[in-house]
Design a protein around this motif. Structure first.
Motif, PDB file in Angstrom:
ATOM      1  N   GLN A   1      33.406  37.308 -22.732  1.00 23.34           N
ATOM      2  CA  GLN A   1      33.165  35.902 -22.479  1.00 23.34           C
ATOM      3  C   GLN A   1      33.793  35.452 -23.621  1.00 23.34           C
ATOM      4  N   ALA A   2      34.077  35.786 -24.763  1.00 17.83           N
ATOM      5  CA  ALA A   2      34.624  35.554 -25.650  1.00 17.83           C
ATOM      6  C   ALA A   2      36.186  35.272 -25.440  1.00 17.83           C
ATOM      7  N   ASN A   3      36.746  36.364 -24.762  1.00 20.57           N
ATOM      8  CA  ASN A   3      38.201  36.113 -24.520  1.00 20.57           C
ATOM      9  C   ASN A   3      38.453  35.262 -23.398  1.00 20.57           C
ATOM     10  N   GLU A   4      37.571  34.966 -22.347  1.00 18.65           N
ATOM     11  CA  GLU A   4      37.781  33.932 -21.531  1.00 18.65           C
ATOM     12  C   GLU A   4      37.850  32.340 -22.098  1.00 18.65           C
ATOM     13  N   ASN A   5      36.674  32.077 -22.811  1.00 22.27           N
ATOM     14  CA  ASN A   5      36.563  31.039 -23.598  1.00 22.27           C
ATOM     15  C   ASN A   5      37.553  30.571 -24.641  1.00 22.27           C
ATOM     16  N   ASN A   6      37.896  31.638 -25.258  1.00 27.01           N
ATOM     17  CA  ASN A   6      38.724  31.562 -26.488  1.00 27.01           C
ATOM     18  C   ASN A   6      40.136  31.329 -25.943  1.00 27.01           C
ATOM     19  N   ALA A   7      40.473  32.012 -25.020  1.00 27.67           N
ATOM     20  CA  ALA A   7      41.979  31.641 -24.428  1.00 27.67           C
ATOM     21  C   ALA A   7      42.086  29.983 -24.092  1.00 27.67           C
TER      22      ALA A   7
ATOM     23  N   LEU B   1      30.036  41.457 -36.974  1.00 27.64           N
ATOM     24  CA  LEU B   1      31.118  40.848 -38.086  1.00 27.64           C
ATOM     25  C   LEU B   1      32.114  40.351 -37.298  1.00 27.64           C
ATOM     26  N   GLN B   2      32.313  38.755 -37.528  1.00 26.88           N
ATOM     27  CA  GLN B   2      33.367  38.188 -36.454  1.00 26.88           C
ATOM     28  C   GLN B   2      34.099  37.256 -37.378  1.00 26.88           C
ATOM     29  N   THR B   3      35.323  37.227 -37.152  1.00 27.31           N
ATOM     30  CA  THR B   3      36.246  36.083 -37.700  1.00 27.31           C
ATOM     31  C   THR B   3      36.519  35.416 -36.382  1.00 27.31           C
TER      32      THR B   3
ATOM     33  N   ALA C   1      22.817  29.425 -31.668  1.00 24.12           N
ATOM     34  CA  ALA C   1      21.896  29.017 -30.473  1.00 24.12           C
ATOM     35  C   ALA C   1      21.943  30.669 -29.543  1.00 24.12           C
ATOM     36  N   ASP C   2      22.904  31.584 -29.737  1.00 25.39           N
ATOM     37  CA  ASP C   2      22.887  32.602 -28.810  1.00 25.39           C
ATOM     38  C   ASP C   2      21.847  33.560 -29.203  1.00 25.39           C
ATOM     39  N   THR C   3      21.123  34.105 -28.298  1.00 20.16           N
ATOM     40  CA  THR C   3      19.778  34.856 -28.487  1.00 20.16           C
ATOM     41  C   THR C   3      20.042  36.162 -28.557  1.00 20.16           C
ATOM     42  N   ARG C   4      21.499  36.714 -28.283  1.00 17.78           N
ATOM     43  CA  ARG C   4      21.909  38.227 -28.570  1.00 17.78           C
ATOM     44  C   ARG C   4      21.902  38.486 -29.881  1.00 17.78           C
ATOM     45  N   HIS C   5      21.839  37.716 -30.802  1.00 20.40           N
ATOM     46  CA  HIS C   5      21.931  37.909 -32.294  1.00 20.40           C
ATOM     47  C   HIS C   5      21.156  37.025 -33.145  1.00 20.40           C
TER      48      HIS C   5
HETATM   49  C1  LIG Z   1      28.509  38.290 -31.602  1.00 19.52           C
HETATM   50  C2  LIG Z   1      28.905  37.270 -30.712  1.00 19.52           C
HETATM   51  C3  LIG Z   1      30.273  36.879 -30.532  1.00 19.52           C
HETATM   52  C4  LIG Z   1      30.485  35.813 -29.712  1.00 19.52           C
HETATM   53  N1  LIG Z   1      31.794  35.395 -29.974  1.00 19.52           N
HETATM   54  C5  LIG Z   1      32.411  34.310 -28.988  1.00 19.52           C
HETATM   55  C6  LIG Z   1      33.562  33.642 -29.218  1.00 19.52           C
HETATM   56  O1  LIG Z   1      34.598  34.233 -30.022  1.00 19.52           O
HETATM   57  N2  LIG Z   1      33.960  32.868 -28.259  1.00 19.52           N
HETATM   58  C7  LIG Z   1      33.112  32.318 -27.508  1.00 19.52           C
HETATM   59  O2  LIG Z   1      33.410  31.445 -26.637  1.00 19.52           O
HETATM   60  N3  LIG Z   1      31.745  32.705 -27.325  1.00 19.52           N
HETATM   61  C8  LIG Z   1      31.424  33.888 -28.149  1.00 19.52           C
HETATM   62  N4  LIG Z   1      30.017  34.235 -27.969  1.00 19.52           N
HETATM   63  C9  LIG Z   1      29.302  33.813 -27.028  1.00 19.52           C
HETATM   64  C10 LIG Z   1      28.675  32.396 -27.430  1.00 19.52           C
HETATM   65  O3  LIG Z   1      27.687  32.565 -28.340  1.00 19.52           O
HETATM   66  C11 LIG Z   1      28.233  31.387 -26.279  1.00 19.52           C
HETATM   67  O4  LIG Z   1      27.299  32.253 -25.283  1.00 19.52           O
HETATM   68  C12 LIG Z   1      29.299  31.115 -25.391  1.00 19.52           C
HETATM   69  O5  LIG Z   1      30.468  30.378 -26.214  1.00 19.52           O
HETATM   70  C13 LIG Z   1      28.847  30.186 -24.343  1.00 19.52           C
HETATM   71  O6  LIG Z   1      29.849  30.170 -23.286  1.00 19.52           O
HETATM   72  P1  LIG Z   1      29.505  29.164 -21.802  1.00 19.52           P
HETATM   73  O7  LIG Z   1      29.655  27.871 -22.387  1.00 19.52           O
HETATM   74  O8  LIG Z   1      30.995  29.594 -21.255  1.00 19.52           O
HETATM   75  O9  LIG Z   1      28.415  29.796 -21.299  1.00 19.52           O
HETATM   76  C14 LIG Z   1      29.714  35.231 -28.723  1.00 19.52           C
HETATM   77  C15 LIG Z   1      28.634  35.543 -28.861  1.00 19.52           C
HETATM   78  C16 LIG Z   1      28.042  36.626 -29.749  1.00 19.52           C
HETATM   79  C17 LIG Z   1      26.499  37.323 -29.800  1.00 19.52           C
END
Ligand SMILES: Cc1cc2nc3c(=O)[nH]c(=O)nc-3n(C[C@H](O)[C@H](O)[C@H](O)COP(=O)(O)O)c2cc1C
Length: 146
Positions: free
Chosen positions: A35-41, A57-59, A76-80
């Motif tokens: 998800q991070a890779n797709e969105n960040n790109a 730990l994230q930068t 807002a992300d409930t995974r952490h």
């Molecule tokens: C530890 C952690 C790191 C994350 N890193 C990113 C990130 O680098 N980029 C990103 O877009 N979402 C990241 N997410 C997910 C975001 O919290 C969020 O779910 C996401 O950006 C929503 O994307 P969507 O609008 O496509 O559903 C991360 C989530 C967690 C738990």
């Protein structure tokens, strides 16, 4: 949300620590990375993510407006939970330009790198200075690709 043009041209980085929720598995970590890779790109964001001992730990680095927007999603992300900012700063250039999201997990080969920057035997990113967090991430990244 309105995004000012000037904000979009200022490059910043943010480093934080958080605790993974107890049911987060290696599979979830892979989903987060994807998800991070797709969105960040798409958003001009680059960075590095570590998952170890139920801590993250994230930068993240990129345009200031996008980094602030991602911060809201992360909180807002409930995974952490317990997201604690270690450092935010303006950048002259990116440190992680090659990666939409680089990553490292614990392996026998990198255990000594985690220990090198820790005061405790168990990895705990809440105890790291900004400098130690940054050095740790760079060493893990270098070791992974060597
Ligand atoms: C530890 C952690 C790191 C994350 N890193 C990113 C990130 O680098 N980029 C990103 O877009 N979402 C990241 N997410 C997910 C975001 O919290 C969020 O779910 C996401 O950006 C929503 O994307 P969507 O609008 O496509 O559903 C991360 C989530 C967690 C738990």
């Amino acid at each position: 949300m309105a995004q000012s043009l000037s904000d979009a041209h200022i490059l910043v980085s943010m480093t934080y620590a958080s605790r993974a929720n107890p049911d987060v598995s290696a599979k979830d970590f892979n989903e987060i990375l994807q998800q991070a890779n797709e969105n960040n790109a798409a958003n001009g964001i680059t960075g590095m993510l570590i998952f170890n001992k139920n801590y993250f730990l994230q930068t993240i680095e990129g345009p200031r407006a996008q980094i602030n927007r991602l911060l809201y999603s992360l909180i807002a992300d409930t995974r952490h939970h317990d997201l604690q900012i270690i450092e935010t700063r303006e950048l002259k250039h990116r440190d992680w330009a090659k990666w939409s999201m680089n990553y490292a997990s614990p392996t026998p080969a990198n255990a000594a790198i985690y220990l090198k920057y820790s005061t405790t035997l168990d990895f705990n990113p809440y105890l790291l200075s900004a400098e130690a967090a940054n050095n740790l991430m760079h060493e893990l990244s270098t070791q992974k690709s060597s």
